[in-house]
Structures are given as structure tokens and as C-alpha cells.
Design a protein around this motif. Sequence first.
Motif, PDB file in Angstrom:
ATOM      1  N   ILE A  21       0.835  -1.207   0.000  1.00 16.70           N
ATOM      2  CA  ILE A  21       0.000   0.000   0.000  1.00 16.70           C
ATOM      3  C   ILE A  21       0.865   1.251   0.000  1.00 16.70           C
ATOM      4  O   ILE A  21       0.618   2.184  -0.780  1.00 16.70           O
ATOM      5  N   PHE A  22       1.890   1.290   0.837  1.00 14.33           N
ATOM      6  CA  PHE A  22       2.769   2.463   0.861  1.00 14.33           C
ATOM      7  C   PHE A  22       3.487   2.646  -0.477  1.00 14.33           C
ATOM      8  O   PHE A  22       3.651   3.767  -0.959  1.00 14.33           O
ATOM      9  N   ALA A 256      -3.615 -11.668  -0.615  1.00 16.85           N
ATOM     10  CA  ALA A 256      -3.554 -10.206  -0.553  1.00 16.85           C
ATOM     11  C   ALA A 256      -4.927  -9.636  -0.879  1.00 16.85           C
ATOM     12  O   ALA A 256      -5.565 -10.038  -1.849  1.00 16.85           O
ATOM     13  N   ASN A 257      -5.366  -8.720  -0.042  1.00 10.81           N
ATOM     14  CA  ASN A 257      -6.681  -8.111  -0.223  1.00 10.81           C
ATOM     15  C   ASN A 257      -6.563  -6.988  -1.254  1.00 10.81           C
ATOM     16  O   ASN A 257      -6.366  -5.826  -0.907  1.00 10.81           O
ATOM     17  N   SER A 261      -7.067  -2.791  -0.731  1.00 12.28           N
ATOM     18  CA  SER A 261      -5.817  -2.028  -0.830  1.00 12.28           C
ATOM     19  C   SER A 261      -5.935  -0.939  -1.884  1.00 12.28           C
ATOM     20  O   SER A 261      -5.456   0.179  -1.703  1.00 12.28           O
ATOM     21  N   GLY A 262      -6.585  -1.263  -3.013  1.00  8.76           N
ATOM     22  CA  GLY A 262      -6.767  -0.287  -4.075  1.00  8.76           C
ATOM     23  C   GLY A 262      -7.588   0.905  -3.628  1.00  8.76           C
ATOM     24  O   GLY A 262      -7.292   2.051  -4.000  1.00  8.76           O
ATOM     25  N   PHE A 430     -13.597  -6.707  -0.476  1.00 10.74           N
ATOM     26  CA  PHE A 430     -14.490  -5.812  -1.217  1.00 10.74           C
ATOM     27  C   PHE A 430     -14.735  -6.440  -2.588  1.00 10.74           C
ATOM     28  O   PHE A 430     -13.840  -6.522  -3.416  1.00 10.74           O
ATOM     29  N   LYS A 431     -15.957  -6.922  -2.816  1.00 10.83           N
ATOM     30  CA  LYS A 431     -16.266  -7.657  -4.030  1.00 10.83           C
ATOM     31  C   LYS A 431     -16.592  -6.710  -5.190  1.00 10.83           C
ATOM     32  O   LYS A 431     -17.206  -5.661  -4.995  1.00 10.83           O
ATOM     33  N   VAL A 432     -16.183  -7.134  -6.371  1.00  8.03           N
ATOM     34  CA  VAL A 432     -16.397  -6.347  -7.583  1.00  8.03           C
ATOM     35  C   VAL A 432     -17.560  -6.950  -8.359  1.00  8.03           C
ATOM     36  O   VAL A 432     -17.517  -8.126  -8.738  1.00  8.03           O
TER      37      VAL A 432
END
Length: 525
Positions: A21-22, A256-257, A261-262, A430-432
Motif C-alpha cells: 500500500i505504501f 492479498a486483499n 488495498s486499491g 471488497f467484491k467487484v
Amino acid sequence: MTSAKAAGGNRETFTRNSGFIFAAIGSAVGLGNIWRFPGVAYESGGGAFLIPYLVALLTAGIPVLFLDYAVGHRFRGTAPLSFRRIKKPVEALGWFQTGLLFVISVYYAAVIAWALSYFFFSFNQSWGDDPAAFFTGEYLKVGDPGVSTTIVGGVALPLIVVWLAVLAVLLLGVANGIEKVNIVFIPLLFVGFAGLVIRAVTLPGAVDGLNALFTPHWEALKDLDVWIAAYSQIFFSLSIAFGIMIAYASFQRRKANMTSSGLVVAFANSSFEILAGIGVFSALGFLAYQQQVAVSDLEGLTGPILSFVTFPAVISEMPGAAFFGALFFGSLVIAGFTSLISLMIGVSAGIQEKWGLSRTKAAVGVSVVCGLISIGLFSTTSGLIALDTVDMFANNVGVVSSAILMTIILIWVLRRGDMLRNHLNAVSTFKVGRIWLGLVGVVAPIFLTIMLVQKVWSVIDEGYEGYPTWYISVFGWGTIALVIVAAVGLSLPSWRGRDDPDFLPWPPLPEGVRGTDHKASKETV
């Protein structure tokens, strides 16, 4: 089949999700957040601009960011390798994106070198009473458009320092280099710039500057150009659709989530842009107050002129000028450097994968070539004009074309939308939904195509910045032509590095999730 093979080999990874993320925030938060967003917002409806900006973020910025993440994380490679694994002929698109990273890197480093110089200039206000004359004259020694071989030492020396720093980070790798640098630099950037903003809003006249920026002009929402400006700002700011986020996502761990993260990256980037807008226009309001003019009468409200001409004038008028000058230009250096690292890892890792090189050989080779071109072209007396021209074409023509091609090929030609969506949903909280396919496959390409056609027509009809036609042809269209030729040329040699024909994208989808089984995955390679 072993998990290592399914993962595409022993690939470097970020040690933790926060590291990814960073790093992604470091890529997104760059010079454009500070010198582009405030001016674009001011010229595009003030406070009303936040509406198309938010719409662009939600309908195109975040969806295309997710597309980059899905490609990189599932196919475990930089843009060339990931696209090759999707369909071999699409490897050329990956090299087109890598070529853009290369081009942008060589001139972006020069701007960081300017900021590094000005960091030291700020201690005694070396720019004097006429920052404009100092910047273009005494410092850059700008000449007429042309090809100059006269090196400007004041630019070349800090540029060498920048490239040595880039090389050091690349040699250290993903976990020990990129991750650690961003974990230190990004919080430092936010804290330092926040301190500068707090000081700026307390200056006399700051309220006038904020009113100039945030007073909404609702009629601007009827102007298509304002909406195009919003989509343009989002795409250039988030570092999407030209290989950076594909590379970073490929270094992300198996579990990885990605979508969550996005969202953090996207909203952190936008928050910094708004913070930059507050700080910049508070400072501009102070400058207008000192000069007894309206904010609208000030010149140089965007781009390099804002940072290296207008802001030095502001700093000279501020109490504690040396400290706040160092804080501002230090922020520019950090923001630029973390973005430059993300550009360069896409190039270096792409070369490393294609030819099976060690990290050291790839990093040294790419850094030396980029550094020599950067110094030889952008530290000369014609460097500023060359930089301006190459930047406009690389971003407004190259990156936009890359985004159009990427969305249309993946969603409409190869029909990989459902597979990529299912992959994101398999690894993320978080589902798309299926609406994502419409945003990536319809909304984004439409606005991007309008942006591209408008910009190309403008250049053909009006030229660019009054530069000679031959100069635009060589440094503008020539840059795009060079990237296309390189993309085709680099995709032709046989793959010597890690490209396992039995590669299975990972991780396997959880039980009960349909749409991307191993058999289907093998058929896409």
C-alpha cells in the motif's frame, strides 16, 4: 505441480500488505499532485470541479486501477510477461507500456534534480528577487528549441545523485528497497507537507486563495472540457494503465486483499491532492496579498512554473523562509523519487524477466542507460523545452492510448473481464460486481478516446506552445513512434527468462467460486 511453479517461480514479494500500500501510494502521489491538481481544479470550476473529479475517480480511476491489480496479481509478472501469459501477441502492449515507463523516467528524474537543487537554494533564497529569470536563465540556462549538447552542471550533478539513489533502491529489491523506502518516505511526506499546509493557511490572504480555489462555478459542469480534465487528472495521478501497478501487484503476496488495498491507495492519493490544493492556494492567496493583486492576476498557477517560479516568490515573503522552502522542495523530492522508483521497477523487472537476468545486472544496465540519456538530453540548455514536449506526448498521447488499448483488448477482444473479476473477488473482501466490466469496458474507453482525439486534434490544428513543427515532430511524435518500434522489437525475440508454459495463475479460487478453474487458466496462457 509445486506452489512455486503455480506462482510463476520464486518471485520477490512485499513482506506485508502495508508495504504494498505504501509503495502504491508512493507511485500515485507524485509531482502532479502538487503542481497539477490545484491549477486544474481552479481553472475547471473551482469547488464544482470536485463533482466530476469524484465521478471520474469512481467510474474510471478505481475500476482501471483494479484492472491493473487483477492482471499483475493473477499472472505474476510485469506488463510484458503478464500480457504474454494472457495471450502471447499481447506482449507487445506490455512493451509499449514499458517503453512509456522508460521515456517518462528519463525526464522525470530531471525534475527531481531541479527540486533537489532548490532544496539547497531555499536556505538562502538563491533565486533572488526574480525567481523566473533565475529558473530559466541562471539555473537552467534555457535556449531556443533545438538539440543542445551544452551540459548545465547545476542540473547534471544532482541528476547523477538521483540516478545513483535509484540504482541503490533497485539493487536492494522489492522488500529491502522499494518497500522500506516507501514505508519511511510516505509518512514523512504526508507529515511534512501537512505542516507546510498548516503554516500556509495561517498566512495573511490565505482565505482569499482558498475562496479562489473552492468557490464553485456550477456552470462549468456543462462544459465537456471540465469533465475531460477530471478524467485526465485521475488517470495521470493514479499511475494506471501503463504498467506500474501491474508490476507492483505482481509482487504482492498470494493472500492479498487487492481491492481493499486499491481503495486505500486511490483515496489516499485524492486526499493528498486536496491537501495540496489547500496548501498551494493558501500560499497563492498570501502572495496576492503581499503584491496587492487578486489571485486571478497571478501567473504560473500550475506545472513547473508554479513550483520553481511562483512558490519561490511565496517562500521569500514568508517568515521562516528557509525552513518552509526546504520543507516544500523536500516534499517535491520525496514525492518525485517514490514515483520514479515505481517507473523504474517496471522497466528493470521487465528486462530481467524477458532475458532471465539477475536483479543486479538488470538494475545496473537499465539505470545506466536511463541515466546517460537523462543527463545527455535533459540537463542541457534545451532540456526544459525537450522535457515539456516529451512529457505532453508521453502522457496525453502515449498513456491514454495505452489505457484505451488495454481496456478494449482485455474486455472486448480477449473477453478476460469475468476471469479477472473473479480473481479479484477470490482474494479480496471488497467484491467487484458486473458493473465493473461496464465501467472498465465502456465508460473508461469512451472518455479516454475523447481525451485522445481532442488532444491530437489540438496539436495538429494549433501546434504546441509555439514550438517549431519540426521540433514537435522529432521530440513529440518521434517519442511515440520510438516507443511503438521498441514495443514491436522487444516482443519479437524468444523469451529467455521465466515463462513456464505450464504456468497456472494463482491462487486457486476458493471452493464454490466459479469462472476460473485451472483448466480455463491454462487455456489463457
